[in-house]
Design an enzyme around this catalytic site. Structure first.
Site, PDB file in Angstrom:
ATOM      1  N   HIS A 338       0.826  -1.215   0.000  1.00 44.85           N
ATOM      2  CA  HIS A 338       0.000   0.000   0.000  1.00 44.85           C
ATOM      3  C   HIS A 338       0.861   1.267   0.000  1.00 44.85           C
ATOM      4  O   HIS A 338       2.074   1.239   0.261  1.00 44.85           O
ATOM      5  CB  HIS A 338      -0.928   0.016   1.216  1.00 44.85           C
ATOM      6  CG  HIS A 338      -0.227   0.027   2.536  1.00 44.85           C
ATOM      7  ND1 HIS A 338       0.357   1.161   3.079  1.00 44.85           N
ATOM      8  CD2 HIS A 338      -0.021  -0.968   3.451  1.00 44.85           C
ATOM      9  CE1 HIS A 338       0.876   0.872   4.256  1.00 44.85           C
ATOM     10  NE2 HIS A 338       0.671  -0.416   4.505  1.00 44.85           N
ATOM     11  N   CYS A 356       3.261  -5.038   6.532  1.00 49.82           N
ATOM     12  CA  CYS A 356       2.854  -4.694   5.174  1.00 49.82           C
ATOM     13  C   CYS A 356       4.061  -4.230   4.357  1.00 49.82           C
ATOM     14  O   CYS A 356       5.147  -3.971   4.901  1.00 49.82           O
ATOM     15  CB  CYS A 356       1.805  -3.582   5.192  1.00 49.82           C
ATOM     16  SG  CYS A 356       0.186  -4.107   5.811  1.00 49.82           S
TER      17      CYS A 356
END
Length: 413
Positions: A338, A356
Protein backbone atom coordinates in the site's frame (compact mmCIF):
# COMPACT_ATOMS: atom_id res chain seq x y z
CA UNK A 1 -42.18 -55.32 -21.10
CA UNK A 2 -43.33 -56.92 -24.35
CA UNK A 3 -42.23 -55.11 -27.49
CA UNK A 4 -44.23 -54.19 -30.58
CA UNK A 5 -43.94 -56.51 -33.64
CA UNK A 6 -41.92 -54.86 -36.39
CA UNK A 7 -43.09 -56.93 -39.39
CA UNK A 8 -46.36 -57.31 -41.29
CA UNK A 9 -47.91 -60.65 -42.35
CA UNK A 10 -45.46 -63.46 -41.55
CA UNK A 11 -43.46 -65.36 -44.18
CA UNK A 12 -45.01 -68.53 -42.73
CA UNK A 13 -48.52 -67.38 -43.71
CA UNK A 14 -47.39 -66.54 -47.24
CA UNK A 15 -45.74 -69.96 -47.48
CA UNK A 16 -49.01 -71.77 -46.67
CA UNK A 17 -50.97 -69.72 -49.19
CA UNK A 18 -48.42 -70.47 -51.94
CA UNK A 19 -48.67 -74.20 -51.30
CA UNK A 20 -52.48 -74.16 -51.56
CA UNK A 21 -52.27 -72.47 -55.01
CA UNK A 22 -49.79 -75.04 -56.30
CA UNK A 23 -51.95 -78.01 -55.16
CA UNK A 24 -55.08 -76.70 -56.94
CA UNK A 25 -53.26 -76.39 -60.28
CA UNK A 26 -51.76 -79.91 -60.33
CA UNK A 27 -55.18 -81.43 -61.03
CA UNK A 28 -55.56 -79.71 -64.43
CA UNK A 29 -52.11 -79.01 -65.83
CA UNK A 30 -49.44 -81.12 -67.47
CA UNK A 31 -46.28 -82.31 -65.78
CA UNK A 32 -44.21 -79.60 -67.51
CA UNK A 33 -46.57 -76.92 -66.30
CA UNK A 34 -46.48 -78.45 -62.82
CA UNK A 35 -42.70 -78.00 -62.71
CA UNK A 36 -43.06 -74.32 -63.59
CA UNK A 37 -45.71 -73.72 -60.94
CA UNK A 38 -43.70 -75.57 -58.39
CA UNK A 39 -40.73 -73.37 -59.17
CA UNK A 40 -42.85 -70.26 -58.67
CA UNK A 41 -44.15 -71.70 -55.43
CA UNK A 42 -40.57 -72.24 -54.30
CA UNK A 43 -39.75 -68.53 -54.86
CA UNK A 44 -42.71 -67.48 -52.74
CA UNK A 45 -41.64 -69.91 -50.04
CA UNK A 46 -38.33 -68.03 -49.47
CA UNK A 47 -40.19 -64.91 -48.24
CA UNK A 48 -38.62 -61.62 -47.03
CA UNK A 49 -36.82 -63.31 -44.17
CA UNK A 50 -35.22 -65.97 -46.29
CA UNK A 51 -37.38 -68.72 -44.74
CA UNK A 52 -36.41 -70.91 -41.81
CA UNK A 53 -36.47 -69.77 -38.16
CA UNK A 54 -36.03 -66.04 -38.89
CA UNK A 55 -39.10 -65.92 -41.06
CA UNK A 56 -41.17 -67.96 -38.66
CA UNK A 57 -40.22 -65.84 -35.60
CA UNK A 58 -40.51 -62.39 -37.19
CA UNK A 59 -44.02 -61.88 -35.86
CA UNK A 60 -43.16 -62.76 -32.29
CA UNK A 61 -42.63 -60.05 -29.62
CA UNK A 62 -39.09 -59.22 -28.54
CA UNK A 63 -37.72 -61.33 -25.73
CA UNK A 64 -35.72 -58.36 -24.40
CA UNK A 65 -36.99 -56.90 -21.13
CA UNK A 66 -36.15 -53.31 -20.15
CA UNK A 67 -36.19 -52.43 -16.44
CA UNK A 68 -36.11 -48.83 -15.17
CA UNK A 69 -35.76 -47.70 -11.58
CA UNK A 70 -37.30 -45.68 -10.04
CA UNK A 71 -40.76 -46.82 -11.05
CA UNK A 72 -42.93 -44.76 -13.38
CA UNK A 73 -44.43 -41.73 -11.61
CA UNK A 74 -42.13 -41.94 -8.60
CA UNK A 75 -41.66 -38.78 -6.54
CA UNK A 76 -38.97 -37.47 -4.16
CA UNK A 77 -36.34 -39.59 -5.89
CA UNK A 78 -32.73 -39.33 -4.72
CA UNK A 79 -30.51 -37.28 -7.03
CA UNK A 80 -27.68 -39.82 -6.99
CA UNK A 81 -27.76 -43.61 -7.20
CA UNK A 82 -31.51 -44.07 -7.69
CA UNK A 83 -31.62 -44.02 -11.50
CA UNK A 84 -30.87 -47.51 -12.83
CA UNK A 85 -31.66 -48.89 -16.29
CA UNK A 86 -30.99 -52.47 -17.39
CA UNK A 87 -31.93 -55.07 -20.01
CA UNK A 88 -32.51 -58.82 -19.66
CA UNK A 89 -32.60 -61.32 -22.56
CA UNK A 90 -31.22 -58.59 -24.79
CA UNK A 91 -28.97 -55.54 -24.97
CA UNK A 92 -29.69 -51.85 -24.52
CA UNK A 93 -29.16 -49.89 -27.74
CA UNK A 94 -30.48 -46.45 -26.80
CA UNK A 95 -31.19 -44.60 -23.55
CA UNK A 96 -32.31 -40.97 -23.24
CA UNK A 97 -32.99 -39.14 -19.97
CA UNK A 98 -34.25 -35.57 -20.34
CA UNK A 99 -35.40 -32.75 -18.08
CA UNK A 100 -38.33 -30.42 -18.94
CA UNK A 101 -36.00 -28.08 -20.88
CA UNK A 102 -34.86 -30.90 -23.13
CA UNK A 103 -31.42 -31.17 -21.61
CA UNK A 104 -30.11 -34.73 -21.57
CA UNK A 105 -28.37 -36.43 -18.69
CA UNK A 106 -25.02 -37.76 -19.92
CA UNK A 107 -24.52 -41.47 -19.50
CA UNK A 108 -23.26 -44.61 -21.21
CA UNK A 109 -24.29 -48.19 -21.88
CA UNK A 110 -22.03 -50.59 -20.00
CA UNK A 111 -21.67 -54.30 -19.17
CA UNK A 112 -21.99 -55.29 -22.84
CA UNK A 113 -25.41 -53.69 -23.17
CA UNK A 114 -26.84 -54.96 -19.90
CA UNK A 115 -26.87 -51.61 -18.08
CA UNK A 116 -26.89 -47.84 -18.56
CA UNK A 117 -25.16 -45.60 -16.02
CA UNK A 118 -25.52 -41.80 -15.65
CA UNK A 119 -22.22 -39.93 -15.63
CA UNK A 120 -23.36 -37.39 -13.06
CA UNK A 121 -26.00 -36.71 -10.45
CA UNK A 122 -29.47 -35.39 -11.22
CA UNK A 123 -30.83 -31.94 -10.42
CA UNK A 124 -33.17 -31.60 -7.45
CA UNK A 125 -36.90 -30.90 -7.79
CA UNK A 126 -36.87 -31.89 -11.47
CA UNK A 127 -39.11 -34.16 -13.55
CA UNK A 128 -37.19 -36.48 -15.85
CA UNK A 129 -38.47 -38.56 -18.76
CA UNK A 130 -36.72 -41.81 -19.61
CA UNK A 131 -36.81 -43.59 -22.99
CA UNK A 132 -34.93 -46.89 -23.31
CA UNK A 133 -34.67 -49.38 -26.19
CA UNK A 134 -33.25 -52.91 -26.19
CA UNK A 135 -32.92 -55.67 -28.80
CA UNK A 136 -33.02 -59.43 -28.31
CA UNK A 137 -30.72 -61.92 -30.04
CA UNK A 138 -32.93 -61.91 -33.15
CA UNK A 139 -32.81 -58.12 -33.43
CA UNK A 140 -36.38 -57.54 -32.28
CA UNK A 141 -36.96 -54.27 -30.43
CA UNK A 142 -38.45 -53.63 -26.99
CA UNK A 143 -38.94 -50.10 -25.64
CA UNK A 144 -39.99 -48.57 -22.34
CA UNK A 145 -40.89 -45.00 -21.33
CA UNK A 146 -41.20 -43.72 -17.77
CA UNK A 147 -40.96 -40.49 -15.81
CA UNK A 148 -40.09 -39.55 -12.25
CA UNK A 149 -39.41 -36.45 -10.13
CA UNK A 150 -36.41 -35.88 -7.88
CA UNK A 151 -36.58 -34.70 -4.29
CA UNK A 152 -36.91 -31.09 -3.17
CA UNK A 153 -34.25 -30.60 -0.46
CA UNK A 154 -35.02 -28.91 2.83
CA UNK A 155 -31.41 -27.85 3.39
CA UNK A 156 -29.15 -26.43 0.69
CA UNK A 157 -25.72 -24.90 0.09
CA UNK A 158 -24.11 -22.72 -2.56
CA UNK A 159 -20.56 -21.89 -3.52
CA UNK A 160 -19.37 -18.28 -3.33
CA UNK A 161 -16.67 -17.96 -5.96
CA UNK A 162 -13.94 -15.72 -7.29
CA UNK A 163 -13.03 -14.42 -9.83
CA UNK A 164 -16.35 -13.12 -11.09
CA UNK A 165 -17.90 -13.95 -14.44
CA UNK A 166 -16.52 -11.87 -17.31
CA UNK A 167 -13.48 -10.53 -15.47
CA UNK A 168 -9.83 -10.37 -16.49
CA UNK A 169 -7.30 -11.33 -13.82
CA UNK A 170 -3.56 -11.77 -13.30
CA UNK A 171 -1.63 -14.99 -13.86
CA UNK A 172 -1.68 -15.98 -10.17
CA UNK A 173 -5.44 -15.99 -9.63
CA UNK A 174 -6.90 -19.41 -8.74
CA UNK A 175 -10.58 -20.22 -9.13
CA UNK A 176 -11.70 -20.35 -5.52
CA UNK A 177 -15.05 -21.50 -4.09
CA UNK A 178 -16.13 -21.07 -0.48
CA UNK A 179 -19.20 -23.11 0.45
CA UNK A 180 -21.94 -21.90 2.77
CA UNK A 181 -22.00 -25.27 4.55
CA UNK A 182 -19.15 -27.56 5.57
CA UNK A 183 -18.74 -30.32 2.99
CA UNK A 184 -18.41 -33.97 4.04
CA UNK A 185 -18.61 -35.41 0.50
CA UNK A 186 -15.72 -33.52 -1.13
CA UNK A 187 -15.27 -35.91 -4.06
CA UNK A 188 -18.89 -35.51 -5.18
CA UNK A 189 -18.72 -31.72 -4.89
CA UNK A 190 -15.38 -31.41 -6.67
CA UNK A 191 -16.59 -33.69 -9.49
CA UNK A 192 -19.54 -31.34 -10.02
CA UNK A 193 -17.24 -28.40 -10.87
CA UNK A 194 -15.82 -28.68 -14.37
CA UNK A 195 -13.04 -26.38 -15.60
CA UNK A 196 -11.97 -26.11 -19.24
CA UNK A 197 -9.22 -23.84 -20.55
CA UNK A 198 -8.13 -22.51 -23.92
CA UNK A 199 -5.35 -23.32 -24.57
CA UNK A 200 -5.80 -26.56 -22.66
CA UNK A 201 -3.84 -27.02 -19.43
CA UNK A 202 -4.33 -29.50 -16.56
CA UNK A 203 -6.15 -27.87 -13.63
CA UNK A 204 -6.46 -29.53 -10.23
CA UNK A 205 -8.49 -28.75 -7.13
CA UNK A 206 -7.31 -28.59 -3.53
CA UNK A 207 -9.45 -28.43 -0.37
CA UNK A 208 -8.59 -26.07 2.47
CA UNK A 209 -10.67 -27.41 5.33
CA UNK A 210 -14.21 -28.52 4.51
CA UNK A 211 -15.60 -25.28 3.12
CA UNK A 212 -13.05 -23.99 0.58
CA UNK A 213 -11.94 -25.49 -2.74
CA UNK A 214 -9.33 -23.80 -4.98
CA UNK A 215 -8.36 -24.78 -8.55
CA UNK A 216 -5.10 -23.91 -10.30
CA UNK A 217 -2.63 -25.23 -12.89
CA UNK A 218 0.84 -26.43 -11.93
CA UNK A 219 2.44 -23.09 -12.83
CA UNK A 220 1.05 -19.58 -13.22
CA UNK A 221 -1.60 -19.27 -15.92
CA UNK A 222 -0.37 -18.46 -19.40
CA UNK A 223 -1.37 -14.89 -20.37
CA UNK A 224 -4.43 -14.86 -22.61
CA UNK A 225 -5.81 -18.16 -21.30
CA UNK A 226 -9.61 -18.34 -21.37
CA UNK A 227 -11.21 -20.28 -18.53
CA UNK A 228 -14.75 -21.71 -18.51
CA UNK A 229 -16.16 -23.02 -15.24
CA UNK A 230 -19.36 -25.07 -15.03
CA UNK A 231 -20.72 -25.34 -11.51
CA UNK A 232 -23.19 -28.22 -11.62
CA UNK A 233 -23.89 -28.27 -7.89
CA UNK A 234 -27.69 -28.53 -8.15
CA UNK A 235 -28.64 -31.84 -6.56
CA UNK A 236 -25.20 -32.73 -5.14
CA UNK A 237 -25.48 -34.05 -1.59
CA UNK A 238 -22.57 -32.19 -0.01
CA UNK A 239 -23.31 -33.47 3.48
CA UNK A 240 -26.13 -35.73 4.74
CA UNK A 241 -29.45 -34.12 3.85
CA UNK A 242 -27.83 -30.92 2.48
CA UNK A 243 -27.89 -30.41 -1.29
CA UNK A 244 -26.37 -27.91 -3.67
CA UNK A 245 -28.76 -25.61 -5.51
CA UNK A 246 -26.38 -23.97 -7.98
CA UNK A 247 -26.17 -24.51 -11.74
CA UNK A 248 -24.01 -21.84 -13.31
CA UNK A 249 -21.47 -21.39 -16.09
CA UNK A 250 -18.98 -18.53 -15.88
CA UNK A 251 -15.94 -17.39 -17.81
CA UNK A 252 -12.86 -15.35 -17.02
CA UNK A 253 -9.67 -14.49 -18.86
CA UNK A 254 -6.04 -14.27 -17.84
CA UNK A 255 -4.43 -10.91 -18.63
CA UNK A 256 -0.77 -10.02 -19.05
CA UNK A 257 1.78 -11.45 -16.64
CA UNK A 258 2.95 -9.20 -13.81
CA UNK A 259 5.14 -10.63 -11.06
CA UNK A 260 6.82 -8.25 -8.59
CA UNK A 261 9.65 -9.42 -6.32
CA UNK A 262 10.25 -7.68 -2.98
CA UNK A 263 13.71 -8.19 -1.51
CA UNK A 264 13.50 -7.44 2.21
CA UNK A 265 17.28 -7.14 2.54
CA UNK A 266 17.75 -4.60 -0.24
CA UNK A 267 14.37 -2.95 0.41
CA UNK A 268 13.69 -2.87 -3.32
CA UNK A 269 10.81 -4.23 -5.41
CA UNK A 270 11.44 -5.33 -8.99
CA UNK A 271 8.34 -5.23 -11.19
CA UNK A 272 8.34 -7.60 -14.17
CA UNK A 273 5.77 -7.41 -16.96
CA UNK A 274 5.69 -10.46 -19.26
CA UNK A 275 9.14 -11.42 -17.99
CA UNK A 276 10.78 -8.01 -18.51
CA UNK A 277 11.75 -5.57 -15.77
CA UNK A 278 9.69 -2.39 -16.14
CA UNK A 279 10.50 -0.65 -12.84
CA UNK A 280 12.41 -0.90 -9.57
CA UNK A 281 10.74 0.68 -6.54
CA UNK A 282 12.19 1.37 -3.07
CA UNK A 283 10.00 -0.11 -0.32
CA UNK A 284 9.78 -0.54 3.43
CA UNK A 285 8.62 -3.85 4.94
CA UNK A 286 8.03 -5.30 8.41
CA UNK A 287 10.33 -4.10 11.17
CA UNK A 288 11.93 -6.53 13.65
CA UNK A 289 9.20 -8.41 15.50
CA UNK A 290 6.67 -7.60 12.76
CA UNK A 291 8.42 -9.17 9.77
CA UNK A 292 6.64 -9.55 6.44
CA UNK A 293 5.79 -13.08 5.31
CA UNK A 294 8.04 -14.71 2.74
CA UNK A 295 6.52 -16.39 -0.30
CA UNK A 296 4.26 -15.92 -3.30
CA UNK A 297 1.20 -13.78 -2.66
CA UNK A 298 -1.70 -12.90 -4.95
CA UNK A 299 -3.46 -9.54 -5.03
CA UNK A 300 -7.04 -10.31 -4.00
CA UNK A 301 -8.53 -6.86 -3.29
CA UNK A 302 -7.81 -3.31 -4.47
CA UNK A 303 -8.82 -0.19 -2.52
CA UNK A 304 -7.95 3.36 -3.48
CA UNK A 305 -8.26 4.30 0.17
CA UNK A 306 -8.97 2.27 3.30
CA UNK A 307 -8.70 2.38 7.06
CA UNK A 308 -6.07 0.25 8.82
CA UNK A 309 -6.55 -0.37 12.53
CA UNK A 310 -4.10 -2.48 14.52
CA UNK A 311 -6.90 -3.89 16.66
CA UNK A 312 -8.31 -5.80 13.67
CA UNK A 313 -5.09 -7.79 13.26
CA UNK A 314 -4.13 -8.31 16.88
CA UNK A 315 -1.85 -5.30 17.31
CA UNK A 316 -4.01 -3.51 19.85
CA UNK A 317 -3.95 0.27 19.57
CA UNK A 318 -0.53 0.50 17.93
CA UNK A 319 -1.94 2.27 14.90
CA UNK A 320 -5.20 3.49 13.39
CA UNK A 321 -4.78 5.16 9.99
CA UNK A 322 -8.09 6.17 8.45
CA UNK A 323 -6.90 7.11 4.97
CA UNK A 324 -4.32 4.60 3.72
CA UNK A 325 -4.05 5.17 -0.06
CA UNK A 326 -3.57 2.67 -2.91
CA UNK A 327 -4.00 -0.46 -0.79
CA UNK A 328 -3.90 -3.95 -2.34
CA UNK A 329 -4.55 -7.02 -0.20
CA UNK A 330 -2.09 -9.92 -0.20
CA UNK A 331 -3.42 -12.07 2.66
CA UNK A 332 -6.60 -12.75 4.60
CA UNK A 333 -4.75 -11.94 7.82
CA UNK A 334 -4.14 -8.32 6.79
CA UNK A 335 -0.98 -8.12 4.70
CA UNK A 336 -1.20 -5.32 2.11
CA UNK A 337 1.08 -3.63 -0.35
CA UNK A 338 0.00 0.00 0.00
CA UNK A 339 0.83 3.66 -0.21
CA UNK A 340 2.58 5.19 2.78
CA UNK A 341 2.70 8.98 3.31
CA UNK A 342 4.04 8.89 6.90
CA UNK A 343 7.19 6.82 6.36
CA UNK A 344 9.65 9.66 5.88
CA UNK A 345 12.99 8.31 4.68
CA UNK A 346 12.24 4.60 5.28
CA UNK A 347 11.76 3.65 1.63
CA UNK A 348 14.82 1.79 0.40
CA UNK A 349 16.63 2.48 3.69
CA UNK A 350 15.05 0.63 6.61
CA UNK A 351 12.01 -1.52 7.42
CA UNK A 352 9.41 0.27 9.54
CA UNK A 353 5.99 -1.37 8.98
CA UNK A 354 3.92 -3.84 10.98
CA UNK A 355 4.24 -6.46 8.22
CA UNK A 356 2.85 -4.69 5.17
CA UNK A 357 4.87 -3.56 2.16
CA UNK A 358 4.93 0.23 2.00
CA UNK A 359 5.49 2.36 -1.12
CA UNK A 360 6.01 6.11 -1.11
CA UNK A 361 2.76 8.08 -1.43
CA UNK A 362 1.11 11.38 -0.49
CA UNK A 363 -1.82 11.93 1.81
CA UNK A 364 -4.99 11.73 -0.25
CA UNK A 365 -3.21 9.74 -2.98
CA UNK A 366 -3.63 12.50 -5.54
CA UNK A 367 -0.10 12.44 -6.97
CA UNK A 368 0.04 9.98 -9.89
CA UNK A 369 3.82 10.22 -10.08
CA UNK A 370 4.64 8.64 -6.73
CA UNK A 371 5.59 4.96 -6.53
CA UNK A 372 2.40 3.71 -4.84
CA UNK A 373 0.13 5.34 -7.42
CA UNK A 374 2.26 4.08 -10.31
CA UNK A 375 2.13 0.51 -9.03
CA UNK A 376 -1.58 0.62 -8.17
CA UNK A 377 -2.53 1.91 -11.62
CA UNK A 378 -0.60 -0.92 -13.30
CA UNK A 379 -1.85 -3.78 -11.12
CA UNK A 380 -4.90 -6.03 -11.24
CA UNK A 381 -6.55 -8.73 -9.14
CA UNK A 382 -4.50 -11.90 -9.54
CA UNK A 383 -1.09 -10.25 -9.96
CA UNK A 384 1.70 -11.88 -7.97
CA UNK A 385 3.94 -10.27 -5.35
CA UNK A 386 6.84 -12.43 -4.17
CA UNK A 387 8.64 -11.62 -0.90
CA UNK A 388 12.11 -13.03 -0.24
CA UNK A 389 14.88 -12.72 2.36
CA UNK A 390 12.56 -11.94 5.27
CA UNK A 391 13.23 -13.38 8.71
CA UNK A 392 9.65 -14.66 8.88
CA UNK A 393 8.38 -18.00 7.54
CA UNK A 394 6.58 -18.63 4.22
CA UNK A 395 2.96 -17.55 4.24
CA UNK A 396 0.38 -20.34 4.64
CA UNK A 397 -1.20 -21.41 1.31
CA UNK A 398 -4.73 -20.74 2.59
CA UNK A 399 -3.90 -17.27 3.96
CA UNK A 400 -5.29 -15.51 0.91
CA UNK A 401 -5.08 -17.08 -2.54
CA UNK A 402 -1.53 -18.19 -1.98
CA UNK A 403 -1.63 -21.87 -2.89
CA UNK A 404 1.43 -21.32 -5.10
CA UNK A 405 3.50 -21.85 -1.97
CA UNK A 406 2.47 -25.53 -2.02
CA UNK A 407 4.21 -28.04 -4.29
CA UNK A 408 2.20 -29.49 -7.18
CA UNK A 409 2.41 -32.97 -5.63
CA UNK A 410 0.96 -31.77 -2.31
CA UNK A 411 -1.64 -29.68 -4.13
CA UNK A 412 -2.93 -32.70 -6.06
CA UNK A 413 -2.88 -34.89 -2.95
Amino acid sequence: MNGRPISGASAHARKRAGRRGAKGLTAVVSGATLLLVAACGGGSDSGDGGGGKDGADAGKPSQAVVTIAPKDGADAVATDGALRISAAKGKLTEVTVKDPKGRTVPGKIVADGAKWSPERHLASGTKYKVHAIAKDSDGRVAAKDTSFTTLVPKNTFVGQFTPEDGTKVGVGMPFSVRFTRGITAPDAVEKAIDIKTEPSVPVEGHWFGNDRLDFRPEKYWKPGTKVTVTMNLDGVEGRPGVYGKQAKTLRFEIGRSQVSVVDVKTKQMTVKRDGKVIKKIPVTTGKPGYETWNGQMVISERLKVTRMNGETVGYGGEYDIKDVPHAQRLSTSGTFIHGNYWGGGAFGNYNASHGCIGLRDVRGGYDKNVSAAWFFDRSMIGDVVVVKNSNDKIIAPDNGYNGWNMSWEKWKA
